[in-house]
Design a protein around this motif. Structure first.
Motif, PDB file in Angstrom:
ATOM      1  N   GLY A 112       0.824  -1.207   0.000  1.00  0.00           N
ATOM      2  CA  GLY A 112       0.000   0.000   0.000  1.00  0.00           C
ATOM      3  C   GLY A 112       0.855   1.251   0.000  1.00  0.00           C
ATOM      4  O   GLY A 112       0.579   2.226  -0.690  1.00  0.00           O
ATOM      5  N   MET A 113       1.932   1.194   0.776  1.00  0.00           N
ATOM      6  CA  MET A 113       2.846   2.332   0.878  1.00  0.00           C
ATOM      7  C   MET A 113       3.511   2.618  -0.471  1.00  0.00           C
ATOM      8  O   MET A 113       3.661   3.757  -0.880  1.00  0.00           O
ATOM      9  CB  MET A 113       3.911   1.969   1.912  1.00  0.00           C
ATOM     10  N   ARG A 114       3.908   1.531  -1.161  1.00  0.00           N
ATOM     11  CA  ARG A 114       4.549   1.670  -2.465  1.00  0.00           C
ATOM     12  C   ARG A 114       3.601   2.335  -3.449  1.00  0.00           C
ATOM     13  O   ARG A 114       3.987   3.192  -4.227  1.00  0.00           O
ATOM     14  CB  ARG A 114       4.885   0.284  -2.998  1.00  0.00           C
ATOM     15  N   GLN A 115       2.325   1.918  -3.397  1.00  0.00           N
ATOM     16  CA  GLN A 115       1.368   2.499  -4.326  1.00  0.00           C
ATOM     17  C   GLN A 115       1.185   3.985  -4.019  1.00  0.00           C
ATOM     18  O   GLN A 115       1.060   4.790  -4.922  1.00  0.00           O
ATOM     19  CB  GLN A 115       0.040   1.727  -4.244  1.00  0.00           C
ATOM     20  N   ARG A 116       1.211   4.346  -2.729  1.00  0.00           N
ATOM     21  CA  ARG A 116       1.126   5.772  -2.368  1.00  0.00           C
ATOM     22  C   ARG A 116       2.335   6.537  -2.896  1.00  0.00           C
ATOM     23  O   ARG A 116       2.199   7.642  -3.412  1.00  0.00           O
ATOM     24  CB  ARG A 116       1.093   5.922  -0.845  1.00  0.00           C
ATOM     25  N   ALA A 117       3.523   5.930  -2.749  1.00  0.00           N
ATOM     26  CA  ALA A 117       4.737   6.593  -3.230  1.00  0.00           C
ATOM     27  C   ALA A 117       4.661   6.785  -4.741  1.00  0.00           C
ATOM     28  O   ALA A 117       5.046   7.821  -5.278  1.00  0.00           O
ATOM     29  CB  ALA A 117       5.962   5.774  -2.850  1.00  0.00           C
ATOM     30  N   MET A 118       4.138   5.772  -5.425  1.00  0.00           N
ATOM     31  CA  MET A 118       3.965   5.839  -6.876  1.00  0.00           C
ATOM     32  C   MET A 118       3.043   7.003  -7.244  1.00  0.00           C
ATOM     33  O   MET A 118       3.317   7.757  -8.177  1.00  0.00           O
ATOM     34  CB  MET A 118       3.329   4.497  -7.300  1.00  0.00           C
ATOM     35  N   ILE A 119       1.947   7.136  -6.479  1.00  0.00           N
ATOM     36  CA  ILE A 119       1.009   8.232  -6.743  1.00  0.00           C
ATOM     37  C   ILE A 119       1.700   9.566  -6.489  1.00  0.00           C
ATOM     38  O   ILE A 119       1.574  10.509  -7.275  1.00  0.00           O
ATOM     39  CB  ILE A 119      -0.253   8.077  -5.865  1.00  0.00           C
ATOM     40  N   ALA A 120       2.467   9.643  -5.392  1.00  0.00           N
ATOM     41  CA  ALA A 120       3.170  10.883  -5.077  1.00  0.00           C
ATOM     42  C   ALA A 120       4.108  11.267  -6.212  1.00  0.00           C
ATOM     43  O   ALA A 120       4.190  12.424  -6.618  1.00  0.00           O
ATOM     44  CB  ALA A 120       3.964  10.719  -3.776  1.00  0.00           C
ATOM     45  N   MET A 121       4.814  10.263  -6.747  1.00  0.00           N
ATOM     46  CA  MET A 121       5.757  10.534  -7.821  1.00  0.00           C
ATOM     47  C   MET A 121       5.031  11.014  -9.071  1.00  0.00           C
ATOM     48  O   MET A 121       5.445  11.970  -9.722  1.00  0.00           O
ATOM     49  CB  MET A 121       6.541   9.264  -8.122  1.00  0.00           C
ATOM     50  N   ALA A 122       3.902  10.363  -9.378  1.00  0.00           N
ATOM     51  CA  ALA A 122       3.154  10.742 -10.574  1.00  0.00           C
ATOM     52  C   ALA A 122       2.599  12.155 -10.451  1.00  0.00           C
ATOM     53  O   ALA A 122       2.488  12.876 -11.427  1.00  0.00           O
ATOM     54  CB  ALA A 122       2.020   9.750 -10.806  1.00  0.00           C
ATOM     55  N   GLN A 170      -8.433   2.786   1.097  1.00  0.00           N
ATOM     56  CA  GLN A 170      -7.590   3.955   1.426  1.00  0.00           C
ATOM     57  C   GLN A 170      -7.094   4.642   0.153  1.00  0.00           C
ATOM     58  O   GLN A 170      -7.171   5.861   0.031  1.00  0.00           O
ATOM     59  CB  GLN A 170      -6.352   3.526   2.222  1.00  0.00           C
ATOM     60  N   VAL A 171      -6.593   3.820  -0.804  1.00  0.00           N
ATOM     61  CA  VAL A 171      -6.003   4.402  -2.015  1.00  0.00           C
ATOM     62  C   VAL A 171      -7.077   5.087  -2.865  1.00  0.00           C
ATOM     63  O   VAL A 171      -6.854   6.166  -3.410  1.00  0.00           O
ATOM     64  CB  VAL A 171      -5.236   3.324  -2.812  1.00  0.00           C
ATOM     65  N   ILE A 172      -8.256   4.484  -2.948  1.00  0.00           N
ATOM     66  CA  ILE A 172      -9.336   5.101  -3.725  1.00  0.00           C
ATOM     67  C   ILE A 172      -9.704   6.462  -3.128  1.00  0.00           C
ATOM     68  O   ILE A 172      -9.849   7.453  -3.847  1.00  0.00           O
ATOM     69  CB  ILE A 172     -10.566   4.177  -3.774  1.00  0.00           C
ATOM     70  N   ASN A 173      -9.835   6.513  -1.800  1.00  0.00           N
ATOM     71  CA  ASN A 173     -10.166   7.793  -1.171  1.00  0.00           C
ATOM     72  C   ASN A 173      -9.087   8.829  -1.428  1.00  0.00           C
ATOM     73  O   ASN A 173      -9.380  10.001  -1.672  1.00  0.00           O
ATOM     74  CB  ASN A 173     -10.369   7.611   0.329  1.00  0.00           C
ATOM     75  N   LEU A 174      -7.835   8.372  -1.385  1.00  0.00           N
ATOM     76  CA  LEU A 174      -6.722   9.285  -1.638  1.00  0.00           C
ATOM     77  C   LEU A 174      -6.803   9.849  -3.057  1.00  0.00           C
ATOM     78  O   LEU A 174      -6.692  11.059  -3.266  1.00  0.00           O
ATOM     79  CB  LEU A 174      -5.401   8.533  -1.436  1.00  0.00           C
ATOM     80  N   ILE A 175      -7.028   8.967  -4.034  1.00  0.00           N
ATOM     81  CA  ILE A 175      -7.093   9.431  -5.428  1.00  0.00           C
ATOM     82  C   ILE A 175      -8.243  10.417  -5.598  1.00  0.00           C
ATOM     83  O   ILE A 175      -8.103  11.457  -6.237  1.00  0.00           O
ATOM     84  CB  ILE A 175      -7.224   8.230  -6.389  1.00  0.00           C
TER      85      ILE A 175
END
Lengths: 328, 329
Positions: free
Chosen positions: B160-170, B194-199
């Motif tokens: 989950g953390m990696r996917q967040r980092a990926m989103i941050a980078m994008a 969590q990731v859907i809410n973040l997006i």
């Protein structure tokens, strides 16, 4: 009890772990003190996030993982097999009776064997059939049951789509005429339409061949649809267990509630009612003392916050068991 | 009103040893600022190829038709050939989040270094500024101890953390369009929520356009404003998310919905769509879905009806063969 096929009694599985050769040896508590009974002819579901110990428990029941404490009994018609204490001969017999279907149908089939050879291999290895004719007949029978054509048997796995490959894996698991099947995330890699097809096939085979399943999945809607009994695992513990309808309609444990609310609803008007769990699943190297879920629990009580309530299931309604921390 | 992105009549073909394969045929889509277009379909339906065309990321053997247009910010991306021009889009105006974050980060380079590197390419800033932008972005996507994570490698982070980092980078280059290709498929349900809410929060905050690709209709219902349903390289139905999911017209859309296990309706049987998706090498003529269509529509069955989207209600487009099938029951 007569109608149970599998009894799992106080089973724990630990793995040794050493970060590097000078650091101290630690234990990973993968599965802790699990008690389940799987009834004959039932579709038993095991759900939980990655790292919750579902697969380890499934493998332990198949005798593929060593159990650290407790015991697992397989009640066959004539005799009981105790998995913790089994002779080589018994283990061979047990292998014929309990089989596994894997998650990834692309990785599970050897690319260099024809479908016929893939399905026939268990028969040959376990010396179940005596002649080639007999083997061929059994392969053809099971292939027909799994809706594979006879002409498919001569081809290699690369010629098949994901759904067909999963049917080949199922045929291979069923060819030794087992009574018990562990399906470990067997539909997770498939598209929805193919997933529905495979689930229907598993159900149909269950009726035809009198099978008992342990169905491991992270997808609650799939489990709700096919399973009779469901156990929810978190960090090596079962936190809630019960008949699937009852459990999904009337979840008692905060983790089950959070999981259910996290399933994205198909109705666009019902957006984000998810009980958001903060953080991630803790490491199984040092699980929190007391209730393992308390570090992420959205509404912990005073007692469980301090970790003073031990893990243990209480029966709240007939057949519906919940971890005591969430009952109090 | 002009759209942020407009794809018009796009065909994508690949030259292979077995001949020219049609991956995508005659697709038209649009995305507006601050809106999410969801693309759904099974594997092999051409969802990712469509998204990659927007950045011209498809491999060298790709052939685009001459009259196709991909208009991003009033420029036709398909006419870009120089590296300079392509650089502006890739990671600049358009960013992409992939399904498997482990495979998208270089394993032997620290996450922070990767974030800084791409910022230096696209923005006129120095290293320190890039670092502070990156750390702020990591904080924004909810990563605790962002400074520490900045100096770690991808394998040290959980999924989950990696996917967040990926989103941050994008997001750190402030793209106008975000392509999210199955960003939550590899995650557990609680982390997915969590990731859907973040997006969703981020789209609101930065007002970017998003193409969200997934095979999960539940996820689509949660994030998308508009949906395009793809089958074998063609869009068979598109429209507002409410319309598509509650009032589907095309038999393929209906089939997908019926195959989906619904936790609120456990008595409904799971009905798979019969047959298999045909190989793109022998794409059916006429309606692409006709080989598996459960409804009998004699002309459509023989492939005599051309694929063409028709507007049945305001904004709701359905393939004409599918409309006929829908009327048959």
């Amino acid at each position: 009890m007569d109608d149970n096929l599998i009894s799992v009694n106080n089973v724990s599985v630990n793995f040794d772990y050493q970060e590097n050769f000078i650091s101290k040896k630690q234990k990973i508590h993968a599965v802790n003190n699990i008690n389940i009974k799987i009834k004959k002819g039932s579709f038993f579901g095991l759900v939980g996030e990655s790292g919750s110990g579902k697969t380890t428990l499934g493998r332990a029941i198949l005798g593929a993982n060593k159990i650290s404490s407790g015991n697992i009994i397989f009640h066959d018609d004539e005799k009981d097999y105790d998995l913790t204490n089994m002779s080589k001969h018994d283990l061979k017999e047990y292998r014929k009776k309990a089989q596994l279907i894997f998650q990834d149908p692309y990785a599970a089939l050897s690319p260099r064997m024809t479908v016929r050879d893939i399905i026939a291999e268990p028969l040959e290895v376990m010396k179940i059939t005596n002649s080639r004719q007999e083997t061929d007949k059994r392969v053809r029978d099971i292939a027909a049951k799994c809706r594979l054509n006879i002409e498919h048997l001569r081809r290699f796995p690369h010629a098949f789509s994901g759904g067909q490959r999963q049917r080949i894996s199922i045929a291979r698991a069923l060819v030794s005429n087992p009574k018990f099947i562990v399906a470990d995330e067997s539909v997770a890699a498939l598209d929805v339409s193919i997933q529905a097809d495979i689930l229907n096939l598993l159900k149909q085979l269950q009726n035809e061949l009198n099978l008992t399943y342990l169905f491991i999945s992270h997808d609650l809607s799939v489990v709700a649809h096919v399973c009779d009994v469901v156990a929810v695992m978190y960090l090596g513990h079962i936190v809630e267990m019960g008949p699937s309808r009852e459990l999904f309609k009337n979840p008692k444990h905060s983790y089950t509630k959070a999981l259910l609310s996290s399933i994205p609803s198909i109705d666009p008007e019902k957006r984000s009612e998810a009980i958001e769990l903060k953080g991630e699943i803790p490491s199984a190297l040092n699980p929190p003392p007391g209730c393992v879920f308390r570090t992420r629990c959205p509404n912990p009580g005073v007692d469980c916050k301090g970790g003073e309530i031990k893990m243990g299931l209480t029966e709240v309604e007939p057949g519906h068991w919940v971890d005591q921390c969430c009952v109090i | 009103m002009s759209h942020l992105l407009e794809v018009k009549n796009l065909d994508v073909k690949f030259d292979t040893d077995e001949g020219r394969i049609t991956a995508v045929e005659n697709i038209s889509l649009s995305v507006d600022q601050g809106k999410v277009l969801g693309i759904v379909g099974e594997s092999g339906s051409g969802k990712s190829v469509t998204a990659k065309s927007i950045m011209k990321l498809n491999p060298g053997n790709t052939y685009y038709n001459k009259d196709a247009e991909i208009i991003l910010d009033n420029e036709n991306v398909l006419q870009f050939t120089s590296k300079q021009d392509l650089k502006k889009i890739r990671g600049g105006k358009v960013s992409m989040i992939f399904q498997e974050p482990m495979a998208s980060f270089a394993p032997a380079i620290k996450i922070g270094a990767q974030m800084v590197e791409q910022l230096l390419i696209h923005k006129d800033i120095n290293k320190d500024e890039a670092k502070s932008i990156s750390i702020n972005m990591l904080k924004r996507v909810g990563i605790a101890d962002a400074e520490k994570r900045f100096n770690q490698y991808a394998f040290e982070l959980s999924g989950g953390m990696r996917q967040r980092a990926m989103i941050a980078m994008a997001l750190s280059t402030m793209p106008k369009l975000l392509l999210a290709d199955e960003p939550t498929t590899a995650l557990d349900v609680t982390i997915q929520a969590q990731v859907i809410n973040l997006i969703k929060d981020i789209i609101k905050e930065y007002q970017m356009g998003v193409i969200f690709i997934t095979h999960d209709l539940g996820v689509i219902a949660q994030v998308a404003d508009h949906v395009a349903v793809m089958y074998l390289g063609s869009v068979v139905e598109k429209g507002p998310v409410n319309e598509i999911l509650k009032n589907p017209k095309h038999p393929y859309t209906k089939g997908l919905l019926q195959a989906l296990p619904d936790i609120n309706n456990l008595d409904a049987p799971l009905s798979p769509i019969p047959g298999n998706i045909p190989s793109p090498l022998d794409r059916p003529s006429g309606c692409v879905f006709r080989t598996r269509c459960p409804h009998h529509n004699p002309e459509g069955k023989d492939g005599k009806i051309e694929m063409k989207l028709i507007e049945v209600e305001s904004g709701h487009w359905v393939d004409q063969c599918g409309i006929k099938c829908g009327q048959n029951g």
